[in-house]
Design an enzyme around this catalytic site. Structure first.
Site, PDB file in Angstrom:
ATOM      1  CE  LYS A  37      10.457  10.314   4.988  1.00  0.00           C
ATOM      2  NZ  LYS A  37      10.639   8.867   5.217  1.00  0.00           N
ATOM      3  CE  LYS A  72       3.250   4.616   7.370  1.00  0.00           C
ATOM      4  NZ  LYS A  72       4.452   4.172   6.639  1.00  0.00           N
ATOM      5  NE  ARG A 130       0.840   9.179   0.395  1.00  0.00           N
ATOM      6  CZ  ARG A 130       1.495   9.864   1.312  1.00  0.00           C
ATOM      7  NH1 ARG A 130       2.590   9.361   1.855  1.00  0.00           N
ATOM      8  NH2 ARG A 130       1.079  11.059   1.684  1.00  0.00           N
ATOM      9  CD  GLU A 183      -1.437  -2.261   2.119  1.00  0.00           C
ATOM     10  OE1 GLU A 183      -2.260  -2.886   2.806  1.00  0.00           O
ATOM     11  OE2 GLU A 183      -0.228  -2.580   2.093  1.00  0.00           O
ATOM     12  CB  CYS A 194      -1.275  -0.531   5.762  1.00  0.00           C
ATOM     13  SG  CYS A 194       0.346  -0.925   5.058  1.00  0.00           S
TER      14      CYS A 194
END
EC number: 3.5.4.34
Length: 523
Positions: A456, A323, A114, A110, A320
């Protein structure tokens, strides 16, 4: 590489939410399974008969603007396209986290899907800002801001229920069990913990033909004897064993009071007794009331924030379920992209594949815990997320692989790799293991080649490229009022997003584990 598309026709009902009329759960699942088979390479996929994985994706649904949703005399034509996809079952422990932003802390499917979606959104913003091609975005009413085209929605697909609160599913008697029964030796190993790769050491799932009523010896709680049960254990709302749930309990006859039943399920099914709950390996965060650990259905406390478990090394990755609940309030775009958006990018629906499932648990985990939020900034709100389940099983899920492998030697284990795919023209695929591109060595860690496209630092670099392609006088006000340098500074400058996040933490998710600021100081 374009996403897989399919055109379908349906006669819509008169409803306000287009997500309710334009597609079915099985159509979404089938589209994602086909995309997985045709657009993702063999590299990174499970080894046949020995490994399994989990799958998630974001599907874009477009309805032609000239077709009104409330017409009954002609079919509604929509286009479906997979725009991001992720596979994976693992996350890293906190000791392996890096302050340079170049490692993936959480590689559950997941989360990969995303982050791949964020990469797609960045590319679409670049198209919009440079006016080169059609984009999913149109100009907003404020300077430098964009908004999603009104004929588009996004649907999230996952082949399994999210780990954490959504996986705490009541188990009832006398109903068909559509997935495989699990044997767990609680008497001999009551303290074993789940690992971050969704697998408890020493335990193997015993799967027979999905339709056969198999009688099994199932271990009970410590100090009790085994008894025979069939795979007809009860499952309200098509309750199904979570793929990769490492500590699914044995069946026992612990009787609940009405109050205890309500506490676990918040429903009281007629003529059915809750005999246990499927259990999640995710651990309660510090500061939350912990699980009771009582035998049977009272084992878990529902509605709590949880972290993904680690094997010896505790993780800092929220479950998850947590989130996804956050995305339903703050959007999927994150703080950086909010600089360019007039409103968040929300999911209109979530579709779950064939697996252990409870509609009530999904509603509670993704929506119910946040439904009383108030005073959110303009544009933010708790979404009326539509939650559906497909009857189609992912062929490389744990249960499907176990059913097919028969007497194959060796243990069935989760695939160690994670695959990211985004509908972008350059390097759409990204295969990682342990948070780094597959094949990374200790010597290359820290180099540009050892960065995932969805880490990131790489997403931040893509964001900076977007900035450089836009004239400074056309930047949104949030990026012009002060000089920004680090990843942390850019995130904090997204004031409306940060205000909404602060409200969510204050009113609902106060125990959320946040990484220290020094993990976000990279440039």
């Amino acid at each position: 590489m374009p996403g897989k598309r399919e055109r379908i026709r349906m006669y819509p009902e008169r409803v306000s939410a287009p997500a309710q009329t334009m597609w079915t759960a099985d159509e979404i699942a089938q589209l994602c399974y086909e995309h997985y088979g045709s657009s993702l390479p063999k590299k990174g996929k499970p080894e046949p008969n020995h490994e399994w994985t989990l799958l998630a994706a974001v599907v874009k649904i477009q309805s032609p603007a000239d077709q009104a949703c409330d017409t009954h005399d002609k079919p509604l034509q929509v286009t479906k396209e997979v725009v991001s996809m992720g596979t994976g079952t693992k996350c890293i422990g906190q000791s392996k986290m890096r302050k340079s932003g170049d490692i993936l802390n959480d590689s559950h499917a997941e989360i990969i899907a995303r982050r791949s979606f964020q990469r797609y959104l960045l590319h679409q913003l670049q198209l919009a800002a440079t006016l080169k091609e059609d984009s999913i975005f149109v100009l907003g009413t404020q300077k430098g801001l964009w908004k999603l085209r009104p004929d588009l929605i996004f649907v999230f697909f996952s082949s399994h229920t999210p780990c954490g609160d959504a996986s705490i599913i009541p188990m009832l008697e006398f109903e068909d069990q559509p997935c495989c029964p699990v044997i767990r030796d609680w008497a001999n190993n009551p303290s074993v913990e789940a690992s971050s790769n969704l697998e408890a050491p020493g335990y193997e799932r015993k799967c027979e033909d999905l339709g056969s009523p198999v009688t099994k010896k199932v271990k009970l709680e410590p100090g009790t004897a085994a008894k025979e049960v069939t795979n007809g254990a009860a499952h309200p709302h098509s309750l199904r064993k979570q793929e990769g749930d490492p500590i699914s309990p044995g069946i026992n006859s612990y009787n609940l009071t009405v109050e205890e039943l309500a506490a676990v399920t918040r429903i009281a099914p007629d003529n059915a007794k809750v005999i246990d709950v499927y259990r999640t390996g995710a651990k309660c965060v510090p500061g939350e009331a912990g699980d009771s650990g009582k035998p049977g259905a009272a084992f878990h406390q529902v509605g709590l924030l949880r972290v993904k478990p680690g094997r010896g090394d505790r993780t800092r990755s929220m479950s998850c379920s947590d989130k996804m609940a956050r995305w339903n309030v703050l959007g999927c775009q994150g703080a950086l992209l909010m600089h360019f958006l007039e409103e968040p990018i929300y999911l209109s629906a979530v579709v779950i594949g064939k697996c252990p499932y409870s509609q009530e648990a999904m509603q509670r985990a993704l929506i119910g815990r946040c439904q009383n939020l108030s005073a959110l900034p303009k544009g933010f709100g708790v979404q009326e997320l539509k939650i559906l389940q497909s009857d189609l099983l992912f062929e490389q899920s744990r249960c499907a692989v176990q059913a097919k492998r028969a007497d194959s030697p060796g243990r069935l284990v989760p695939c160690g790799a994670a695959i990211s795919w985004s509908a972008v023209p350059e390097q759409p695929l990204d295969v990682t293991a342990g948070g780094f591109p597959q094949g990374t060595t200790k010597k290359t860690i820290g180099s540009l080649q050892a960065r995932s496209q969805i880490s990131k630092v790489e997403l931040f670099r893509s964001f900076q490229k977007l900035l450089n392609r836009i004239a400074r006088d056309k930047w949104p006000d949030s990026l012009r009022v002060q000089k920004l340098d680090t990843y942390q500074e850019y995130k904090e400058a997204a004031s409306s997003y940060q205000e909404a996040w602060g409200t969510l933490r204050k009113q609902a998710f106060g125990s959320w584990i946040r990484n220290p600021p020094d993990y976000h100081q990279f440039k």
